[in-house]
Design an enzyme around this catalytic site. Structure first.
Site, mmCIF file in Angstrom:
data_model
loop_
_atom_site.group_PDB
_atom_site.id
_atom_site.type_symbol
_atom_site.label_atom_id
_atom_site.label_comp_id
_atom_site.label_asym_id
_atom_site.label_seq_id
_atom_site.Cartn_x
_atom_site.Cartn_y
_atom_site.Cartn_z
ATOM 1 N N GLU A 176 -6.910 -7.600 -0.270
ATOM 2 C CA GLU A 176 -7.401 -7.503 1.109
ATOM 3 C C GLU A 176 -8.869 -7.100 1.117
ATOM 4 O O GLU A 176 -9.198 -5.941 0.887
ATOM 5 C CB GLU A 176 -6.604 -6.462 1.927
ATOM 6 C CG GLU A 176 -5.197 -6.874 2.248
ATOM 7 C CD GLU A 176 -4.468 -5.839 3.116
ATOM 8 O OE1 GLU A 176 -5.127 -5.081 3.849
ATOM 9 O OE2 GLU A 176 -3.224 -5.803 3.034
ATOM 10 N N GLU A 194 0.810 -1.232 0.000
ATOM 11 C CA GLU A 194 0.000 0.000 0.000
ATOM 12 C C GLU A 194 0.837 1.273 0.000
ATOM 13 O O GLU A 194 0.439 2.276 0.590
ATOM 14 C CB GLU A 194 -0.942 0.013 1.219
ATOM 15 C CG GLU A 194 -2.018 -1.031 1.181
ATOM 16 C CD GLU A 194 -3.100 -0.782 2.234
ATOM 17 O OE1 GLU A 194 -2.814 -0.104 3.234
ATOM 18 O OE2 GLU A 194 -4.227 -1.264 2.043
HETATM 19 C C1 GAL Z 1 -4.235 -2.381 5.227
HETATM 20 C C2 GAL Z 1 -2.861 -3.003 5.345
HETATM 21 C C3 GAL Z 1 -2.909 -4.256 6.214
HETATM 22 C C4 GAL Z 1 -3.685 -3.978 7.470
HETATM 23 C C5 GAL Z 1 -5.059 -3.472 7.125
HETATM 24 C C6 GAL Z 1 -5.914 -3.141 8.302
HETATM 25 O O1 GAL Z 1 -4.119 -1.037 4.877
HETATM 26 O O2 GAL Z 1 -2.369 -3.340 4.086
HETATM 27 O O3 GAL Z 1 -1.616 -4.662 6.493
HETATM 28 O O4 GAL Z 1 -2.984 -3.055 8.208
HETATM 29 O O5 GAL Z 1 -4.951 -2.284 6.406
HETATM 30 O O6 GAL Z 1 -6.133 -4.254 9.057
#
Ligand code: GAL
Length: 839
Positions: free
Chosen positions: A251, A182
């Site tokens: 994600e 990110e």
């Molecule tokens: C995203 C990140 C993850 C985790 C998630 C929140 O931005 O890539 O590693 O931090 O947010 O749980």
């Protein structure tokens, strides 16, 4: 082919694949990842290996497979593996190779997100602290020292995987890798150097020749051949930066992380299923749940600041490894529904049309293959959609999936899966008196206030904490002696400003005040009323970190601790004394940490004198027998303040049961309709954020386990209890308008016979059977699992029919129709609700 040609080909294949001919090519095109040349629809889920134990991994992976996953995604945690520069740790829960092999053994693929920056609510975003002390280093930018270290660690991991033949190109399970994480979300302040850094990271990764594709998430400018992917609660709107790359979602947040001082996040499965279906409806082919199993932030691994020890995440598998229902089951049904569409999905792009406001139809049609997704994006109104001459009812905020463009196999808002209530059962803490514990079961050592160690040092001015402690401990003492002849006995105010995260102030050895930040505000700015004595006054300030920052531009240098000013205000004659530039004495960490008290074996533990309670800075120790059975174990720390706990020398993490969630940010009922945000459906307001702390079974012996606590603010250890987590009740509530189970779809549509809705229950453990039915009602039952009650209409046969079908079996199914139950109220929409107990 001539014989020597065949030999040549074989040698070539074996050269690449070593001893196995099972190696696969992994590639991609506009539609999907291609494994051995075939486009694939892949369902993935995140499990972070250090957030559970090797003993738990096979079960977690099997539950993931049973839930319909094809891929397990994990980060690689640099600071776990290289705590000291050049000294590696791949043991126990850091055994990455063992984890990847466990995934392979279950027949699943791996997406290895090397990072090595990982965010992940992990201490310092995964960076080892020593990295910060390399001269001239600047993190995550075009900086030679940083790039050299990042390349060295990335290459080390890649080499390790290659040596073990773990890439798909070698016959292993790894089909994908990630570099960075990110960066595109925060790269603005890094300017042009950020851009060249990303280009460097891309070519560095590519040069490592893994034989499988690399991705960058949230990186719109990811250079070819890196695939840019999406992270978020919804990714249907996302398009990759090239028509040659597939649409991938790395994600999909299944819930959110818990903060000490925060409410408990909850994301309804209807909304997750909606988001997933919308993604596949709009051309997506790879989707990953973050997290599928969240687990536990053992030790001081939680980032933050203020990330709690539990990383449950409201994930489909809970912190303890128990499937969370109906989340796990509904998503499993969804995965089957999507897989029924796979051939049509991978063959072509969807043709998308809108039959009305916020309605969307997507059709994947080639030759005789056809699959359709019908969506209703309205957050409050149901709709009827006409498609191919048929009418389809679409509840608000839902998607219906039609694997043959005709019959609906699943609607994301209609849950067929059973639900479960899990409970914590306390065992009276059978204190094991055979060992050295006193009659109260507890022994103790007090931790001195202020400077007590030989390695303390003095310095002019106030120091930044992380640069001083290098995170060897949460604690840093700032100590000063001031001579205030004229102000004897006077009331004054001590003003302290700190970058965070928490603070205890002692005047002449007595606690004068404390302050702490929270997940939204780390910095402290406090005025503490104090009383001074004639002459010498000692000011001891204990500053503490609660997990190092893991996110944001330049997060690595945001800092912590009392950087000042520290001012004595309100002295006689209105005088003010700025103490900031005085000569302070510093001590990194606690005496008890140096003595190794956490193991319980060293130190002079007091067991004869009265056990101190509700006093700060006490180390406590007891022995306990493991709760019987095989259910997962937790310790309830209600009664304690804040600290860290160790079981048989292994840290189970920071505990902080006095840090409660605020009021007014929760909702009793959670409406899944409409866009989700992490604060939308929170629970547990006004209560401690975390009272239960997971102790992995494999860390326990039947008897004589040693529990050590360092209590920082004051608590009563005799209130601590031990217990187990288990499924208390199994429930299902299925209406006569529910669809038949997904697994009936093939036979159903082929035979032309319509199977009606079915209520199915299955005990969580294979060796369990349904022993009783607590509730059964067919008609218009109301309420929720654990709290069902009869509505105005109920069949008097329901209980006996359900008992007959279910009792004594590990699973059962009952048709939800008047054929089974008769009709207790004609013309009324009916449903069947059941609550069962497994033993
Ligand atoms: C995203 C990140 C993850 C985790 C998630 C929140 O931005 O890539 O590693 O931090 O947010 O749980």
């Amino acid at each position: 082919m001539r014989r020597n040609q065949i030999v040549l080909v074989l040698v070539w294949v074996m050269g690449i694949c070593a001893t196995t001919l099972l190696c696969a090519t992994v590639d991609y095109d506009h539609r999907a990842l291609l494994i051995d040349g075939k486009r694939r629809v892949l369902i993935s889920g995140s499990i972070h290996y250090p957030r559970s134990t090797p003993e738990m991994w096979p079960d977690l992976i099997q539950k993931s497979k049973d839930g319909g996953l094809d891929v397990i995604e994990t980060y690689v945690f640099w600071n776990q593996h290289e705590p000291v520069r050049g000294q590696y740790n791949f043991e126990g829960k850091n055994d990455l190779v063992r984890f990847v092999k466990a995934v392979a053994a279950a027949g699943l693929y791996v997406h290895l997100r090397i990072g090595p920056y990982v965010c992940a609510e992990w201490n310092y975003g995964g960076f080892p602290l020593w990295l910060h002390f390399i001269p001239g280093i600047k993190f995550r930018t075009d900086n030679e020292p940083f790039k050299a270290e990042m390349k060295r660690f990335t290459a080390k991991i890649v080499d390790m995987m290659k040596q073990e033949k773990l890439y798909a190109s070698q016959g292993g399970p790894i089909i994908l890798s990630q570099i960075e994480n990110e960066y595109g979300n925060i790269d603005g302040p890094y300017g042009a150097a950020g851009k060249s850094y990303i280009n460097w990271a891309a070519s560095m990764a590519t040069s490592l020749d893994t034989g499988v594709p690399w991705v960058m998430c949230q990186q719109a400018d990811a250079p070819d051949p890196i695939i840019n992917t999406c992270n978020g609660f919804y990714c249907d709107q996302f398009t990759p930066n090239s028509n040659k790359k597939p649409k991938m979602w790395t994600e999909n947040w299944t819930g959110w992380f818990l903060l000490f001082g925060g409410a408990t996040p909850r994301r309804p499965v209807e909304d997750i299923a909606f988001a997933v279906a919308r993604f596949f409806q709009r051309g997506g082919t790879f989707q990953n749940y973050y997290m599928y199993h969240g687990g536990t932030n053992f030790d001081r691994t939680s980032g933050g600041p203020f990330i709690a020890t539990s990383y449950d995440y409201d994930a489909p598998i809970d912190e303890y490894g128990i499937i969370r229902q109906p989340k796990w089951g509904h998503l499993k049904d969804l995965h089957k529904a999507i897989k029924l569409c796979e051939e049509a999905l991978i063959a072509t792009d969807p043709t998308i049309s809108s039959p009305g406001p916020k309605l969307e139809v997507a059709v994947y049609k080639t030759g005789d293959k056809c699959a359709a997704f019908l969506a209703n994006d309205n957050d409050n109104s149901d709709a009827t959609v006409k498609f191919n001459g048929n009418s389809y009812q679409l509840p608000a905020w839902s998607v219906s999936i039609l694997p043959d463009c005709k019959n609906v196999v699943l609607n994301t808002a209609k849950i067929n899966s059973a639900s479960m209530i899990s409970s914590f059962t306390t065992e009276s803490s059978k204190a094991d008196t055979s060992l050295e514990a006193s009659t109260s079961g507890w022994s103790w050592i007090s931790e001195p206030v202020g400077i007590s160690k030989a390695d303390s040092f003095a310095k002019i001015g106030l120091v930044e904490q992380i640069n001083t402690t290098a995170d060897r401990s949460d604690y840093l003492w700032y100590s000063l002696s001031v001579d205030l002849q004229d102000d004897a006995g006077s009331q004054a105010v001590l003003h302290v400003e700190s970058l965070g995260h928490a603070l205890h102030a002692f005047i002449n050895g007595k606690l004068a005040g404390s302050s702490q930040g929270n997940g939204n505000k780390r910095a402290l700015d406090v005025d503490i009323p104090i009383t001074l004595v004639a002459g010498k006054n000692t000011i001891d300030l204990l500053s503490l970190t609660v997990g190092l920052q893991n996110y944001g531009s330049f997060f690595d240098i945001w800092g912590a601790g009392i950087t000042g000013p520290v001012i004595l205000k309100g002295l006689k004659n209105g005088n003010t004394v700025d103490l900031s530039s005085q000569k302070w004495t510093y001590q990194v960490g606690l005496k008890g940490e140096d003595l190794g008290l956490s193991s319980g074996s060293s130190g002079q533990w007091n067991s004869q004198s009265t056990l101190p309670k509700n006093q700060p800075f006490i180390w406590y120790k007891t022995n306990f027998a493991a709760p019987s059975g095989s259910n997962p174990v937790a310790i309830d720390f209600t009664g304690m303040g804040k600290g860290e706990a160790w079981v048989n020398g292994q840290s189970i993490g920071r505990y902080w049961p006095t840090n409660a969630a605020p009021n007014g940010v929760c909702s009793d009922s959670c409406n899944y309709r409409g866009p989700y945000t992490s604060t939308k459906c929170q629970t547990n307001c006004g209560k401690p954020s975390q009272t239960l702390y997971h102790v992995p079974r494999s860390w326990l012996k039947p008897d004589g386990n040693i529990l050590v606590l360092f209590e920082e603010s004051g608590g009563d250890p005799t209130k601590i209890s031990f217990g187990t987590k288990q499924v208390a009740s199994l429930c299902a509530h299925i209406s006569d308008s529910h669809l038949p189970p997904v697994e009936m779809w093939n036979s159903d549509t082929k035979s032309g016979k319509k199977v009606g809705p079915v209520l199915s229950l299955k005990c969580p453990h294979q060796d369990q059977v349904i022993s009783s039915i607590k509730f059964a009602s067919y008609g218009t039952p109301l309420g929720t699992c654990g709290d069902y009650y009869h509505g105005r209409c109920s069949s008097n046969k329901a209980m006996s029919i359900v008992q007959k079908a279910c009792i004594g079996s590990s699973s059962c199914s009952v048709g939800v129709s008047t054929d089974t139950f008769g009709d207790p109220c004609k013309g009324v929409a009916k449903s069947l609700a059941v609550e069962a107990i497994c033993t």
